[in-house]
Design a protein around this motif. Structure first.
Motif, PDB file in Angstrom:
ATOM      1  N   VAL A   1      91.807  -8.085   1.425  1.00  0.00           N
ATOM      2  CA  VAL A   1      90.566  -8.866   1.463  1.00  0.00           C
ATOM      3  C   VAL A   1      90.957 -10.331   1.549  1.00  0.00           C
ATOM      4  N   VAL A   2      90.622 -10.963   2.666  1.00  0.00           N
ATOM      5  CA  VAL A   2      91.032 -12.349   2.900  1.00  0.00           C
ATOM      6  C   VAL A   2      89.969 -13.310   2.383  1.00  0.00           C
ATOM      7  N   PRO A   3      90.346 -14.549   2.052  1.00  0.00           N
ATOM      8  CA  PRO A   3      89.364 -15.484   1.493  1.00  0.00           C
ATOM      9  C   PRO A   3      88.380 -16.049   2.500  1.00  0.00           C
ATOM     10  N   THR A   4      88.801 -16.176   3.765  1.00  0.00           N
ATOM     11  CA  THR A   4      87.939 -16.767   4.790  1.00  0.00           C
ATOM     12  C   THR A   4      88.164 -16.070   6.125  1.00  0.00           C
ATOM     13  N   LEU A   5      87.224 -16.249   7.023  1.00  0.00           N
ATOM     14  CA  LEU A   5      87.355 -15.690   8.374  1.00  0.00           C
ATOM     15  C   LEU A   5      88.614 -16.189   9.065  1.00  0.00           C
TER      16      LEU A   5
ATOM     17  N   MET B   1      93.655 -15.034  11.733  1.00  0.00           N
ATOM     18  CA  MET B   1      95.048 -15.399  12.009  1.00  0.00           C
ATOM     19  C   MET B   1      96.012 -14.294  11.608  1.00  0.00           C
ATOM     20  N   ILE B   2      95.780 -13.668  10.454  1.00  0.00           N
ATOM     21  CA  ILE B   2      96.674 -12.590  10.030  1.00  0.00           C
ATOM     22  C   ILE B   2      96.626 -11.431  11.016  1.00  0.00           C
ATOM     23  N   ALA B   3      95.422 -11.032  11.417  1.00  0.00           N
ATOM     24  CA  ALA B   3      95.288  -9.901  12.334  1.00  0.00           C
ATOM     25  C   ALA B   3      95.981 -10.180  13.662  1.00  0.00           C
ATOM     26  N   LYS B   4      95.790 -11.382  14.193  1.00  0.00           N
ATOM     27  CA  LYS B   4      96.383 -11.696  15.490  1.00  0.00           C
ATOM     28  C   LYS B   4      97.889 -11.885  15.398  1.00  0.00           C
ATOM     29  N   GLN B   5      98.380 -12.382  14.271  1.00  0.00           N
ATOM     30  CA  GLN B   5      99.825 -12.473  14.090  1.00  0.00           C
ATOM     31  C   GLN B   5     100.445 -11.081  14.047  1.00  0.00           C
ATOM     32  N   LEU B   6      99.801 -10.164  13.314  1.00  0.00           N
ATOM     33  CA  LEU B   6     100.311  -8.794  13.268  1.00  0.00           C
ATOM     34  C   LEU B   6     100.265  -8.154  14.651  1.00  0.00           C
ATOM     35  N   ASP B   7      99.209  -8.448  15.394  1.00  0.00           N
ATOM     36  CA  ASP B   7      99.034  -7.884  16.727  1.00  0.00           C
ATOM     37  C   ASP B   7     100.091  -8.407  17.692  1.00  0.00           C
ATOM     38  N   TYR B   8     100.225  -9.724  17.772  1.00  0.00           N
ATOM     39  CA  TYR B   8     101.066 -10.324  18.815  1.00  0.00           C
ATOM     40  C   TYR B   8     102.539 -10.481  18.422  1.00  0.00           C
ATOM     41  N   LEU B   9     102.852 -10.541  17.129  1.00  0.00           N
ATOM     42  CA  LEU B   9     104.240 -10.762  16.719  1.00  0.00           C
ATOM     43  C   LEU B   9     104.865  -9.555  16.017  1.00  0.00           C
TER      44      LEU B   9
END
Length: 315
Positions: free
Chosen positions: A251-255, A260-268
């Motif tokens: 559960v993240v604090p903000t959108l 950013m976390i989701a896209k970092q996991l996706d792309y990196l």
């Protein structure tokens, strides 16, 4: 028995399991503005997999043109002709209100345009819960599916909004087969720090779980990202927690943080990401316009699993 289209067959092992679990009649779904190759292919692949019965809502000429470009046969598929994306979003919401469809799927339009039509009180799709988005991620670096919320809808949620965000994610976890999900409330530290508001919210959410205001999962926080997912980090910092190092839900604090976390996991990190909005009267299949057809198919499987009658319980 429906066949698994090539796009879905290329998905990760855990994602394929979700598709295989989503048995039963296809979920009639309003696909809003599927006027490009990728969004239309995702919907039609989900149809081939037996997950959805698509109703294509948007400019008919553009939908047919996208089908021709993608080499797709639309025979037997209903098209509801609308002049533009805004009208398509409104019509998709009205079809759900009329119970003509059991889910809504995003096509080639912006998230805020689709969600504006869905959250409009006149659409009649609100419930007592705040709507929120859940990413379901499969990544080679983690041994099971990882849910993350909310990186797409609620920009800076307050405490009561976070309570709904947590409960929505727990409910989705139950529907995809995680009976007692471990929920990590993320911040920059594992300590409650009055200078970091998200740590105060995390502590309050944990107490809400203790008091039964959040049900169905084990909640702990604040936790930094490493402590949520890494047993090594937990051992090094000597943290005692039932959730740390093994979280099912982040559960993240903000959108911004979630996005950013989701896209970092996706792309990196080679992750695949499916996405669903829950908390409305029907599930909303919400993916990025850049997501693959396979990720769209898995998102349809999430919607079908989440739409099962409550008495059927977790799969």
């Amino acid at each position: 028995m429906p066949t698994m289209p090539p796009s879905a067959a290329e998905a990760g092992k855990e994602f394929r399991k979700l598709i295989e679990r989503a048995t039963g009649a296809p979920l009639r779904t309003a696909v809003v503005h599927p006027v490009d190759r990728l969004s239309l292919t995702g919907a039609m692949d989900a149809r081939e997999a037996g997950l959805i019965d698509p109703v294509l809502v948007g400019p008919g000429d553009k939908i047919r043109s996208a089908a021709e470009e993608a080499g797709l046969d639309l025979s037997g598929v209903e098209i509801v002709d609308t002049p533009h994306s805004h009208a398509a979003a409104a019509r998709g919401a009205s079809l759900a209100r009329e119970e003509a469809v059991g889910a809504i799927m995003k096509g080639a339009l912006h998230t805020n345009e689709l969600m504006q039509a869905i959250i409009d009180r006149a659409a009649g799709l609100r419930t007592e819960r705040r709507m929120s988005h859940v990413f379901v991620l499969e990544t080679p670096a983690y041994p099971r599916l990882l849910l993350m919320t909310d990186g797409a809808i609620n920009i800076a949620p307050d405490l009561m909004c976070k309570r709904d965000i947590v409960q929505n994610a727990i409910d989705l976890a139950h529907h995809i087969g995680i009976d007692a999900p471990l929920v990590a409330i993320l911040s920059a530290t594992e300590e409650v720090d009055p200078n970091i508001a998200s740590t105060i919210d995390a502590a309050a959410l944990c107490k809400m779980a203790d008091r039964g205001q959040i049900k169905g999962g084990v909640v702990d926080g604040p936790l930094a990202f490493d402590l949520a997912v890494s047993p090594e980090a937990v051992a090094t910092k000597r943290l005692v927690s039932a959730v740390a190092g093994a979280a099912d839900i982040l559960v993240v604090p903000t959108l911004e943080a979630g996005n950013m976390i989701a896209k970092q996991l996706d792309y990196l990190a080679g992750a695949e990401a499916a996405g669903l909005v829950v908390g409305a009267k029907v599930p909303v299949i919400l993916t990025s316009r850049a997501d693959s057809a396979a990720e769209r198919v898995v998102s349809c499987a999430l919607a079908k699993l989440h739409a099962r009658p409550a008495e059927e319980g977790p799969v």
